[in-house]
Design a protein around this motif. Structure first.
Motif, mmCIF file in Angstrom:
data_model
loop_
_atom_site.group_PDB
_atom_site.id
_atom_site.type_symbol
_atom_site.label_atom_id
_atom_site.label_comp_id
_atom_site.label_asym_id
_atom_site.label_seq_id
_atom_site.Cartn_x
_atom_site.Cartn_y
_atom_site.Cartn_z
ATOM 1 N N TRP A 150 38.150 -27.136 56.068
ATOM 2 C CA TRP A 150 36.862 -27.452 55.434
ATOM 3 C C TRP A 150 35.824 -26.383 55.781
ATOM 4 O O TRP A 150 35.073 -25.919 54.916
ATOM 5 N N GLN A 153 36.392 -23.210 53.773
ATOM 6 C CA GLN A 153 35.961 -23.374 52.378
ATOM 7 C C GLN A 153 34.433 -23.407 52.285
ATOM 8 O O GLN A 153 33.856 -22.868 51.339
ATOM 9 N N SER A 166 28.737 -20.098 41.580
ATOM 10 C CA SER A 166 29.175 -21.429 42.022
ATOM 11 C C SER A 166 30.654 -21.569 41.701
ATOM 12 O O SER A 166 31.097 -21.164 40.626
ATOM 13 N N LEU A 168 33.426 -24.365 41.487
ATOM 14 C CA LEU A 168 33.701 -25.803 41.477
ATOM 15 C C LEU A 168 35.014 -26.123 42.178
ATOM 16 O O LEU A 168 35.118 -27.111 42.909
ATOM 17 N N ALA A 169 36.037 -25.276 41.970
ATOM 18 C CA ALA A 169 37.351 -25.514 42.578
ATOM 19 C C ALA A 169 37.266 -25.471 44.103
ATOM 20 O O ALA A 169 37.830 -26.330 44.790
ATOM 21 N N GLU A 171 34.574 -25.995 45.869
ATOM 22 C CA GLU A 171 33.764 -27.133 46.307
ATOM 23 C C GLU A 171 34.592 -28.419 46.346
ATOM 24 O O GLU A 171 34.496 -29.216 47.286
ATOM 25 N N GLN A 172 35.420 -28.629 45.344
ATOM 26 C CA GLN A 172 36.272 -29.829 45.303
ATOM 27 C C GLN A 172 37.281 -29.813 46.441
ATOM 28 O O GLN A 172 37.547 -30.845 47.074
ATOM 29 N N GLU A 173 37.861 -28.625 46.677
ATOM 30 C CA GLU A 173 38.829 -28.499 47.766
ATOM 31 C C GLU A 173 38.156 -28.770 49.113
ATOM 32 O O GLU A 173 38.719 -29.430 49.985
ATOM 33 N N HIS A 175 35.524 -30.688 49.675
ATOM 34 C CA HIS A 175 35.267 -32.128 49.777
ATOM 35 C C HIS A 175 36.550 -32.892 50.109
ATOM 36 O O HIS A 175 36.520 -33.897 50.836
ATOM 37 N N GLY A 176 37.682 -32.408 49.592
ATOM 38 C CA GLY A 176 38.972 -33.033 49.910
ATOM 39 C C GLY A 176 39.299 -32.915 51.388
ATOM 40 O O GLY A 176 39.728 -33.891 52.020
ATOM 41 N N ARG A 179 37.045 -35.347 53.409
ATOM 42 C CA ARG A 179 37.486 -36.747 53.411
ATOM 43 C C ARG A 179 38.637 -36.968 54.394
ATOM 44 O O ARG A 179 38.642 -37.929 55.163
ATOM 45 N N TYR A 209 26.534 -33.088 55.271
ATOM 46 C CA TYR A 209 26.366 -33.933 54.087
ATOM 47 C C TYR A 209 25.141 -34.850 54.206
ATOM 48 O O TYR A 209 24.974 -35.776 53.417
#
Length: 412
Positions: A150, A153, A166, A168-169, A171-173, A175-176, A179, A209
């Motif tokens: 994390w 990234q 920006s 998006l890929a 950012e999604q990774e 956030h994964g 979690r 966050y």
């Protein structure tokens, strides 16, 4: 006879272990490996049951030898660890954890993560429940590696945002990974224990966050829950968090007060003393003097210019105002028998003068007040300072001479 044979075998086995221990202590890894080979061969005839089983002995000794042996490779080490995992179900998860630590030390992050994932999926009847704590550790370290991913990234994303892009890929990774890391890190820190690195990483995730309330709750629990062992770092992390959040001086002082009670020599005692000295309350200023005196009781602080400056400043203020001389007297009464040799010898005066004139100035002021103008440290430093025609040392000498009656009042 059978009993005599067993006795001789036991003696030879113990002798072999003794030779291995000797070789390990002397870092003779090749010699230790040769004796371990003999020990393993001898175990084929050994049917005794000991508190520490032979397989655990081989695992612990073999790991140490292979990790340090000049001719061993990571491939051999991995092979050995895989064999050790099959030797005992009760130790399976412990061996897995140790294997992961060595992989991380070798920089094999992906391999370590893979091993943790395999260990997490391991099941063996009742042993799964018995080894619940080890399993939680496995999950926690996997969470730690998810945090590492994390963080990587996050840095990529921050770099892109600086360039005006920006992704998006990414950012999604990110956030994964967040979690997965948060779930496992949150679980381990619920168990009473010392979880410094896990707590720091989890709080970092929460702060990024914007979940400051959860971060505060985690740190308060870690610092103040009586089920957890006393841990100075818990109070350091809470103090640093409160400082980042711009909390009141009262909250910061409260956090550092507990840290002072546990570790009076902690480096944050400078911050603690500074805050206390700025307080309008007499009680807190009194505590500030106690804090800085206590810190200087430790060898690690002997040449800390900032600490001596803090003490010199407060002592000077008290002497000039002639108020609260009893504070100095109380602190000095328990130290006057050993501080002179510990801090104020002629040898230290020479060394401090040569290496750090600022330090020698601050110490000389304190020495002159506590021990009078006849103190060896003060005499040497003030003489050298005046000889070098340094104005502040001439003023120092005058100050101590002018307030020499204070020494008599402090010394009683």
């Amino acid at each position: 006879s059978s009993s005599e044979h067993k006795l001789n075998f036991k003696k030879s086995k113990e002798a072999c272990l003794s030779y291995i221990q000797d070789a390990l202590l002397q870092k003779q890894w090749k010699r230790a490996a040769e004796f371990l080979t003999c020990y393993v061969e001898s175990l084929e005839k050994d049917y005794s049951r000991e508190h520490i089983g032979p397989s655990e002995m081989i695992w612990r000794i073999g790991t140490e030898i292979l990790w340090h042996h000049s001719q061993s490779s990571m491939k051999e080490f991995n092979c050995f660890m895989e064999q050790m995992k099959t030797l005992g179900v009760k130790r399976y998860l412990k061996v897995c954890l140790e294997h992961v630590f060595h992989l991380l030390c070798d920089g094999q992050i992906d391999e370590a993560y893979q091993n943790l994932s395999l260990a997490e999926s391991w099941r063996f009847g009742e042993q799964t429940a018995i080894q619940d704590k080890e399993m939680k550790l496995i999950q926690a370290y996997r969470g730690l590696l998810d945090y590492y991913s994390w963080s990587k990234q996050k840095n990529i994303l921050l770099e892109h945002s600086e360039d005006g892009f920006s992704d998006l890929a990414v950012e999604q990774e990110m956030h994964g990974y967040f979690r997965k890391a948060a779930v496992n890190l949150k679980e381990i820190i619920k168990i009473p224990g010392v979880w410094d690195i896990f707590v720091k990483c989890y709080v970092d995730l929460l702060e990024f966050y914007g979940d400051h309330n959860e971060a505060r709750q985690v740190l308060n629990e870690y610092a103040y829950n009586s089920k957890f062992p006393a841990n100075p770092n818990a109070h350091v992390y809470l103090y640093q968090f409160l400082k980042r959040q711009g909390e009141s001086k009262k909250s910061l002082i409260s956090a550092l007060k507990i840290l002072h009670d546990i570790v009076p020599s902690h480096e944050l005692m400078i911050d603690f003393n500074t805050m206390l000295q700025k307080s309008k309350k007499r009680k807190k200023r009194r505590l500030g003097l106690e804090v800085i005196f206590a810190a200087l009781d430790y060898a690690g602080w002997k040449e800390n210019t900032k600490a001596w400056s803090c003490l010199a400043k407060q002592v000077k203020q008290i002497v000039i105002s002639e108020k609260h001389l009893d504070w100095i007297k109380q602190e000095w009464s328990s130290r006057k028998d050993w501080w002179p040799a510990f801090h104020f010898s002629r040898y230290l005066a020479k060394r401090n003068w040569q290496e750090n004139k600022s330090l020698s100035y601050e110490k000389a002021l304190v020495a002159g007040i506590l021990l009078g103008k006849g103190c060896k440290y003060f005499k040497y430093v003030s003489h050298q300072g005046c000889k070098a025609q340094l104005k502040r040392f001439r003023m120092l000498k005058k100050f101590v001479n002018r307030h020499s009656p204070v020494y008599l009042r402090i010394s009683g």
